[in-house]
Design a protein around this motif. Structure first.
Motif, PDB file in Angstrom:
ATOM      1  N   ALA A 127       0.849  -1.189   0.000  1.00 33.50           N
ATOM      2  CA  ALA A 127       0.000   0.000   0.000  1.00 33.50           C
ATOM      3  C   ALA A 127       0.884   1.238   0.000  1.00 33.50           C
ATOM      4  CB  ALA A 127      -0.919   0.006   1.212  1.00 33.50           C
ATOM      5  N   VAL A 128       0.473   2.228  -0.796  1.00 36.34           N
ATOM      6  CA  VAL A 128       1.261   3.439  -0.978  1.00 36.34           C
ATOM      7  C   VAL A 128       0.375   4.649  -0.734  1.00 36.34           C
ATOM      8  CG1 VAL A 128       2.590   4.816  -2.627  1.00 36.34           C
ATOM      9  CG2 VAL A 128       2.732   2.326  -2.678  1.00 36.34           C
ATOM     10  N   LEU A 129       0.857   5.570   0.085  1.00 40.91           N
ATOM     11  CA  LEU A 129       0.221   6.881   0.196  1.00 40.91           C
ATOM     12  C   LEU A 129       0.578   7.683  -1.046  1.00 40.91           C
ATOM     13  CD1 LEU A 129       1.254   7.579   3.887  1.00 40.91           C
ATOM     14  CD2 LEU A 129      -1.108   7.320   3.119  1.00 40.91           C
ATOM     15  N   ALA A 130      -0.418   8.259  -1.695  1.00 45.95           N
ATOM     16  CA  ALA A 130      -0.143   8.976  -2.937  1.00 45.95           C
ATOM     17  C   ALA A 130      -1.116  10.128  -3.123  1.00 45.95           C
ATOM     18  CB  ALA A 130      -0.217   8.024  -4.126  1.00 45.95           C
ATOM     19  N   LEU A 131      -0.647  11.164  -3.821  1.00 48.38           N
ATOM     20  CA  LEU A 131      -1.449  12.347  -4.107  1.00 48.38           C
ATOM     21  C   LEU A 131      -1.616  12.503  -5.616  1.00 48.38           C
ATOM     22  CD1 LEU A 131       0.319  14.857  -1.694  1.00 48.38           C
ATOM     23  CD2 LEU A 131      -1.976  13.919  -1.393  1.00 48.38           C
ATOM     24  N   PRO A 132      -2.816  12.802  -6.084  1.00 52.81           N
ATOM     25  CA  PRO A 132      -2.983  13.068  -7.519  1.00 52.81           C
ATOM     26  C   PRO A 132      -2.268  14.353  -7.911  1.00 52.81           C
ATOM     27  CG  PRO A 132      -4.984  13.623  -6.319  1.00 52.81           C
ATOM     28  CD  PRO A 132      -4.062  12.967  -5.330  1.00 52.81           C
ATOM     29  N   LEU A 133      -1.784  14.408  -9.131  1.00 51.77           N
ATOM     30  CA  LEU A 133      -1.099  15.607  -9.599  1.00 51.77           C
ATOM     31  C   LEU A 133      -2.102  16.731  -9.813  1.00 51.77           C
ATOM     32  CD1 LEU A 133       1.468  14.178 -12.163  1.00 51.77           C
ATOM     33  CD2 LEU A 133       1.950  15.172  -9.941  1.00 51.77           C
ATOM     34  N   ALA A 134      -1.812  17.878  -9.246  1.00 45.95           N
ATOM     35  CA  ALA A 134      -2.693  19.025  -9.402  1.00 45.95           C
ATOM     36  C   ALA A 134      -2.130  20.046 -10.383  1.00 45.95           C
ATOM     37  CB  ALA A 134      -2.928  19.686  -8.048  1.00 45.95           C
ATOM     38  N   ASP A 135      -0.824  20.100 -10.528  1.00 50.96           N
ATOM     39  CA  ASP A 135      -0.192  21.090 -11.395  1.00 50.96           C
ATOM     40  C   ASP A 135      -0.051  20.568 -12.823  1.00 50.96           C
ATOM     41  OD1 ASP A 135       0.201  22.853  -9.247  1.00 50.96           O
ATOM     42  OD2 ASP A 135       2.053  21.821  -8.683  1.00 50.96           O
ATOM     43  N   THR A 136      -0.077  21.483 -13.769  1.00 52.43           N
ATOM     44  CA  THR A 136       0.223  21.126 -15.158  1.00 52.43           C
ATOM     45  C   THR A 136       1.697  20.760 -15.277  1.00 52.43           C
ATOM     46  OG1 THR A 136      -1.499  22.574 -16.038  1.00 52.43           O
ATOM     47  CG2 THR A 136       0.307  22.011 -17.521  1.00 52.43           C
ATOM     48  N   GLY A 152      -4.231  10.161 -14.462  1.00 47.65           N
ATOM     49  CA  GLY A 152      -3.805   8.879 -13.899  1.00 47.65           C
ATOM     50  C   GLY A 152      -2.438   8.892 -13.246  1.00 47.65           C
ATOM     51  N   LEU A 153      -1.818  10.068 -13.146  1.00 44.64           N
ATOM     52  CA  LEU A 153      -0.494  10.158 -12.512  1.00 44.64           C
ATOM     53  C   LEU A 153      -0.641  10.556 -11.050  1.00 44.64           C
ATOM     54  CD1 LEU A 153       1.629  11.921 -15.279  1.00 44.64           C
ATOM     55  CD2 LEU A 153       1.439   9.477 -14.783  1.00 44.64           C
ATOM     56  N   TRP A 154       0.202   9.974 -10.208  1.00 47.78           N
ATOM     57  CA  TRP A 154       0.151  10.201  -8.768  1.00 47.78           C
ATOM     58  C   TRP A 154       1.551  10.488  -8.248  1.00 47.78           C
ATOM     59  CZ3 TRP A 154      -4.496   9.525  -5.920  1.00 47.78           C
ATOM     60  CH2 TRP A 154      -5.570   9.041  -6.671  1.00 47.78           C
ATOM     61  N   ARG A 155       1.607  11.245  -7.166  1.00 46.91           N
ATOM     62  CA  ARG A 155       2.862  11.494  -6.453  1.00 46.91           C
ATOM     63  C   ARG A 155       2.942  10.523  -5.273  1.00 46.91           C
ATOM     64  NH1 ARG A 155       1.711  17.145  -4.488  1.00 46.91           N
ATOM     65  NH2 ARG A 155       3.545  16.718  -3.220  1.00 46.91           N
ATOM     66  N   ALA A 156       3.872   9.581  -5.348  1.00 52.05           N
ATOM     67  CA  ALA A 156       4.006   8.578  -4.286  1.00 52.05           C
ATOM     68  C   ALA A 156       4.732   9.172  -3.081  1.00 52.05           C
ATOM     69  CB  ALA A 156       4.751   7.364  -4.798  1.00 52.05           C
ATOM     70  N   GLN A 157       4.261   8.803  -1.897  1.00 53.01           N
ATOM     71  CA  GLN A 157       4.879   9.233  -0.652  1.00 53.01           C
ATOM     72  C   GLN A 157       5.334   8.009   0.138  1.00 53.01           C
ATOM     73  OE1 GLN A 157       1.364  11.538   0.775  1.00 53.01           O
ATOM     74  NE2 GLN A 157       2.645  13.357   0.518  1.00 53.01           N
ATOM     75  N   THR A 158       5.911   8.242   1.267  1.00 51.46           N
ATOM     76  CA  THR A 158       6.172   7.175   2.235  1.00 51.46           C
ATOM     77  C   THR A 158       5.579   7.615   3.574  1.00 51.46           C
ATOM     78  OG1 THR A 158       8.310   7.995   3.083  1.00 51.46           O
ATOM     79  CG2 THR A 158       8.361   6.671   1.066  1.00 51.46           C
ATOM     80  N   PRO A 159       5.316   6.617   4.461  1.00 51.55           N
ATOM     81  CA  PRO A 159       5.657   5.211   4.393  1.00 51.55           C
ATOM     82  C   PRO A 159       4.905   4.475   3.284  1.00 51.55           C
ATOM     83  CG  PRO A 159       4.960   5.826   6.624  1.00 51.55           C
ATOM     84  CD  PRO A 159       4.587   6.941   5.710  1.00 51.55           C
ATOM     85  N   GLN A 160       5.523   3.369   2.848  1.00 49.94           N
ATOM     86  CA  GLN A 160       4.865   2.386   2.017  1.00 49.94           C
ATOM     87  C   GLN A 160       4.845   1.088   2.816  1.00 49.94           C
ATOM     88  OE1 GLN A 160       6.872   2.332  -1.784  1.00 49.94           O
ATOM     89  NE2 GLN A 160       6.291   4.459  -2.228  1.00 49.94           N
ATOM     90  N   ALA A 161       3.719   0.403   2.787  1.00 48.75           N
ATOM     91  CA  ALA A 161       3.528  -0.785   3.639  1.00 48.75           C
ATOM     92  C   ALA A 161       3.450  -2.038   2.779  1.00 48.75           C
ATOM     93  CB  ALA A 161       2.249  -0.641   4.465  1.00 48.75           C
ATOM     94  N   PHE A 162       4.040  -3.118   3.282  1.00 48.67           N
ATOM     95  CA  PHE A 162       4.088  -4.364   2.521  1.00 48.67           C
ATOM     96  C   PHE A 162       4.001  -5.568   3.445  1.00 48.67           C
ATOM     97  CE2 PHE A 162       6.672  -1.144   0.464  1.00 48.67           C
ATOM     98  CZ  PHE A 162       6.118  -1.091  -0.801  1.00 48.67           C
ATOM     99  N   ASN A 163       3.503  -6.647   2.873  1.00 49.80           N
ATOM    100  CA  ASN A 163       3.723  -7.947   3.499  1.00 49.80           C
ATOM    101  C   ASN A 163       5.217  -8.222   3.416  1.00 49.80           C
ATOM    102  OD1 ASN A 163       4.222 -10.994   2.921  1.00 49.80           O
ATOM    103  ND2 ASN A 163       2.291 -10.929   4.054  1.00 49.80           N
ATOM    104  N   LEU A 164       5.843  -8.536   4.546  1.00 53.83           N
ATOM    105  CA  LEU A 164       7.296  -8.661   4.594  1.00 53.83           C
ATOM    106  C   LEU A 164       7.809  -9.707   3.611  1.00 53.83           C
ATOM    107  CD1 LEU A 164      10.051  -8.043   5.814  1.00 53.83           C
ATOM    108  CD2 LEU A 164       9.498  -9.586   7.695  1.00 53.83           C
ATOM    109  N   GLY A 165       7.142 -10.852   3.569  1.00 49.85           N
ATOM    110  CA  GLY A 165       7.578 -11.906   2.651  1.00 49.85           C
ATOM    111  C   GLY A 165       7.501 -11.461   1.195  1.00 49.85           C
TER     112      GLY A 165
END
Length: 382
Positions: A127-136, A152-165
């Motif tokens: 899972a990724v925290l992300a923001l949609p692009l607002a600027d041209t 359809g473009l997003w700005r990815a942030q952290t933390p990013q969460a994962f199943n460890l395996g």
């Protein structure tokens, strides 16, 4: 829900301008990395692996001292190598555990961010925290200015969460002909399902010098200042010394109490607990409990300081007033200030100790006992 965390703090941060690496610079009197690490600890992280450059290890340990869940590992030449070092260093973590990977240069991490990431993993590998692009968007193609479609473009942030395996298997399969820019790219490249969840503009990354100016402004809004007061009094009795504000003073009497009867430390402990909204000294160290008979009161004060640290808080200043006819306090005042600063991890200018008499009036004036009052100011996350 059990989770561990990897905090990447091994970069040099050259774009942030001259000085120490950006994750170890101060933001509102606390190292940048400590903001995120405290948030992860407060959210219940089982273990927090902080990835640091080997030459910054001592500075990192100092910056994060007092946080029991923290461990350290040396970073690699790239961000991906540093994350892999963290994955290898996680102790006895089951493959099904969740791991959060976070950039230390994003200080305004909150419990809400963490809980939403954890919830998203019910139906995804990551899972990724992300923001949609607002600027041209604009792209300079050899002098020709192009306008890419931002749909359809997003700005990815952290933390990013994962199943460890899943994260470990994805990194093991990555061929590194292309260096990944984040961990979601690695998991998605291995066929894992990564969920996008709403991000937060406050979770921006400190990259350039002007980012620090904005962060300082936001840090004030992200913190609340609280004040607490405390009062304590003890009778005089037989003895040859007295403990006041952690300093032993030769005297022809002693103060009577269940512990060492250090009224200064007791009043200050109550002031800190009051600012925290955490009751009083009697609730934490009941006088009916024999284990505290004769105990050194610096343990009580250190406990109150640790509770504030665990909440992600900081002590701004403390002020103690001792009320007595004797002994004379002035010769010991500097030693008292130094001892209080030592117990609480403060600088000397954050600590004040004063003394006064009641001009012969009341129980202190009649030398039946000694009193102390204290006030403490702390700041906590909102």
């Amino acid at each position: 829900m059990s989770f561990s965390a990897i905090v990447v703090a091994a970069g040099s941060g050259l774009r942030a301008g001259p000085g120490a690496p950006k994750t170890w610079r101060l933001l509102a009197r606390r190292p940048v990395a400590r903001w995120s690490v405290e948030a992860l600890a407060a959210a219940g992280a089982r273990e927090i692996l902080v990835i640091v450059a080997p030459e910054m290890r001592l500075e990192a340990e100092t910056a994060l001292q007092g946080l029991s869940a923290v461990k350290f590992a040396s970073g690699g030449a790239t961000r991906a190598a540093s994350v892999q070092a963290g994955l290898a260093a996680l102790s006895a973590a089951p493959e099904g555990e969740i791991v959060l990977v976070h950039d230390a240069a994003r200080p305004f991490l909150s419990a809400s961010h963490i809980s939403r990431l954890l919830a998203a993993l019910d139906h995804a590998d990551g899972a990724v925290l992300a923001l949609p692009l607002a600027d041209t968007l604009k792209r300079d193609d050899s002098g020709h200015l192009a306008t890419p479609d931002r749909e359809g473009l997003w700005r990815a942030q952290t933390p990013q969460a994962f199943n460890l395996g899943a994260l470990r298997r994805a990194y093991a399969a990555w061929d590194f002909e292309t260096e990944p820019t984040d961990d979601a790219q690695v998991v998605a490249g291995f066929g894992g399902r990564v969920a996008l969840i709403p991000g937060d503009p406050l979770l921006f990354k400190l990259t350039y010098p002007e980012d620090f100016a904005m962060a300082e402004h936001l840090a004030g809004a992200a913190r609340q200042v609280r004040t607490g007061q405390g009062f304590d009094a003890h009778r005089w009795g037989p003895g040859d010394s007295v403990w006041l504000c952690g300093v032993r003073i030769d005297h022809d009497q002693s103060l009577i109490g269940h512990s060492d009867a250090d009224a200064g430390l007791h009043a200050l402990t109550d002031a800190l607990l009051g600012a925290l909204g955490a009751g009083d000294i009697g609730e934490h160290f009941p006088p009916t409990d024999p284990q505290w008979r004769g105990a050194s009161s610096d343990r009580f004060l250190a406990h109150a300081g640790a509770l504030i640290s665990e909440r992600g808080g900081a002590i701004l200043n403390v002020d103690v007033t001792l009320i007595c006819e004797r002994p004379k306090i002035r010769p010991y005042r500097d030693a008292m200030r130094a001892r209080l600063a030592e117990i609480l991890g403060l600088s000397a200018d954050q600590v004040s100790v004063k003394a006064t008499t009641t001009e012969g009036m009341g129980f202190t004036g009649r030398q039946e006992g000694l009193a102390a009052q204290a006030i403490a100011t702390i700041e906590l996350p909102r």
